[in-house]
Design a protein around this motif. Sequence first.
Motif, mmCIF file in Angstrom:
data_model
loop_
_atom_site.group_PDB
_atom_site.id
_atom_site.type_symbol
_atom_site.label_atom_id
_atom_site.label_comp_id
_atom_site.label_asym_id
_atom_site.label_seq_id
_atom_site.Cartn_x
_atom_site.Cartn_y
_atom_site.Cartn_z
ATOM 1 N N SER A 193 47.487 76.370 28.367
ATOM 2 C CA SER A 193 47.918 75.338 27.519
ATOM 3 C C SER A 193 47.939 76.202 26.025
ATOM 4 C CB SER A 193 47.163 74.206 27.361
ATOM 5 O OG SER A 193 47.169 73.583 28.569
ATOM 6 N N GLU A 205 43.899 77.135 26.284
ATOM 7 C CA GLU A 205 43.016 76.650 27.622
ATOM 8 C C GLU A 205 43.809 77.473 28.638
ATOM 9 O OE1 GLU A 205 42.483 72.673 28.358
ATOM 10 O OE2 GLU A 205 42.382 72.135 26.188
ATOM 11 N N GLY A 206 43.170 77.677 29.753
ATOM 12 C CA GLY A 206 43.616 78.237 30.955
ATOM 13 C C GLY A 206 43.544 79.876 30.907
ATOM 14 N N GLU A 209 52.029 73.412 28.186
ATOM 15 C CA GLU A 209 50.924 72.203 28.501
ATOM 16 C C GLU A 209 50.743 72.377 29.996
ATOM 17 O OE1 GLU A 209 51.794 68.303 27.710
ATOM 18 O OE2 GLU A 209 49.858 67.841 27.187
ATOM 19 N N ASN A 210 49.311 72.882 30.246
ATOM 20 C CA ASN A 210 48.887 72.945 31.688
ATOM 21 C C ASN A 210 49.994 73.684 32.641
ATOM 22 O OD1 ASN A 210 47.110 72.611 33.883
ATOM 23 N ND2 ASN A 210 47.958 70.435 34.505
ATOM 24 N N CYS A 211 50.089 75.044 32.373
ATOM 25 C CA CYS A 211 51.379 75.627 32.804
ATOM 26 C C CYS A 211 50.745 76.394 34.073
ATOM 27 C CB CYS A 211 52.226 76.462 31.776
ATOM 28 S SG CYS A 211 53.439 77.585 32.679
ATOM 29 N N ASN A 212 51.400 76.351 35.077
ATOM 30 C CA ASN A 212 51.117 77.315 36.442
ATOM 31 C C ASN A 212 52.257 77.991 36.788
ATOM 32 O OD1 ASN A 212 48.164 76.380 37.135
ATOM 33 N ND2 ASN A 212 49.297 74.468 36.664
ATOM 34 N N LYS A 230 47.438 80.280 35.058
ATOM 35 C CA LYS A 230 46.667 79.233 35.578
ATOM 36 C C LYS A 230 46.560 78.326 34.575
ATOM 37 C CE LYS A 230 44.880 81.413 39.807
ATOM 38 N NZ LYS A 230 43.614 81.974 40.364
ATOM 39 N N ALA A 231 46.865 76.897 34.636
ATOM 40 C CA ALA A 231 46.520 75.929 33.800
ATOM 41 C C ALA A 231 46.476 76.286 32.395
ATOM 42 C CB ALA A 231 45.268 75.377 34.230
#
Lengths: 264, 213
Positions: free
Chosen positions: B8, B55-56, B18-21, B5-6
């Motif tokens: 990075s 992040e995430g 980068e902001n991987c879902n 979830k989101a």
Amino acid sequence: MSETLDISIIHLAYLYILIFLPLLLLLREGTNLIKDALFSLLRMTIQLGLVGFYLTWLFKLNNLWLNLLWVVVMLGVAAGTTVKRANLSARKFIPTIFLGLLIGVGGTTAFFILAVVRPDSWFDARYLIPLCGMIMGNSLRANVISLERFYSGIRNEEKLYKTYLMLGADRNEAVKPFLQQALKSSLNPTIATMATIGLVSLPGMMTGQMLGGSVPLTAIKYQIAIMLAIFIGESLAVILNLKFSIRSAFTPFDILKDDIFRNV
Amino acid sequence: MIEFKALSLNLNNKIILENCNTVFKEGDKIVITGDSGSGKTTILNLIMGLAEADEGSIFFRGSKLSSENISEIRKSIAYIGQEPALGGTTVAEALDLPFKFKSNRGAEPDEKNITGILNFLLLDKDIREKNINSISGGEKQRIAIARALLLGKRIFLADEITSALDNTVIKQLYSLFSTEEYSLISVSHDPAWISFCSRRLNLKDGALTEVKP
């Protein structure tokens, strides 16, 4: 028993003349040891000279707080030297190593003085400083080896360490083989020394005591006691330092932090 | 089963994610492709908690990866690399190693189970007497797979495992992983392996995108 025969400065200087013989031989063999040897000789002379003056003053005053301060300084220098030589981050490890040495070395020295030697005053510089120094010197060497082997072992075999984690090991189980190797490497020299002491060479403390006028049996009792104290002190300090340092060396996911090393 | 979830992550000033879902479902046979150095192995490390995202979050069967549940999660996952570290001196010791750990005690396999798995992976049972330094990279991989099967693991993270294995062994792996009970998240450049997998994700410049067959 007679007092130790004092050595005059002039007579001591004879040895400084004699040392030119091996130096000349080394020079003839074309080694580049001369510069290092002369530099070390100079350092040894200055360091011991200064310590001689300082200890004379310390022994004369024989003040509780000054003696304890000297012990604290020794612990601090030992902690600093340990992290530097083990290639670890000073900021992260000096406090825990100081604590490990305080309990391991300080505790063993206190027991030695209070329960074994039992002098009139427990903080007597004549006992406190040399005994603490001897236990500390050996612990320093053992702690450098154990910490260096332990952390570089995990770093060099990171894949194996992570495999242990993936196979169900908790952090204590995953570090165990590295811990065992570090303990073996650091404590083996003292164990080997205990096995051969007196056969291969007469140890320094015993020799010093006999030169100082003690009967051989008293000197031997002190030597046995100090060997036991060295082994107890260094083992305790090594185990405590490894256990204490582990608490701050890993991430919450049990991965070794990169910034624990001096040179990342 | 596993959800990013989101997520990075930057490594050495390079964007890995980068902001991987993304969702990896139970029973999926996934292959991650991408250029060398794009960070494919790092994705496997993130799932195992061996690398941490900037992040995430990562969720495993609905629970966020944390220091409290990471041991349990690792117990469910097998990682097979190109040259696995086995531990121990002999192959027998390597196979026995995980059962020395508290979490696996009492789950020791019996002889029939061990020989059955070694046979399935086309390994002679006498290999157990060999020193781990004397066996090939492919044999090491098969021992690592055997060990994971003995531990009852059902989620396999495989990193370029076909490079050291011959075709007969790879066929055995296809038959193993094609069953519904096994989930597979792999990294590979091998066209045959890529076509075996049911899902392909391509990693490029921090984006993990689905490639339709």
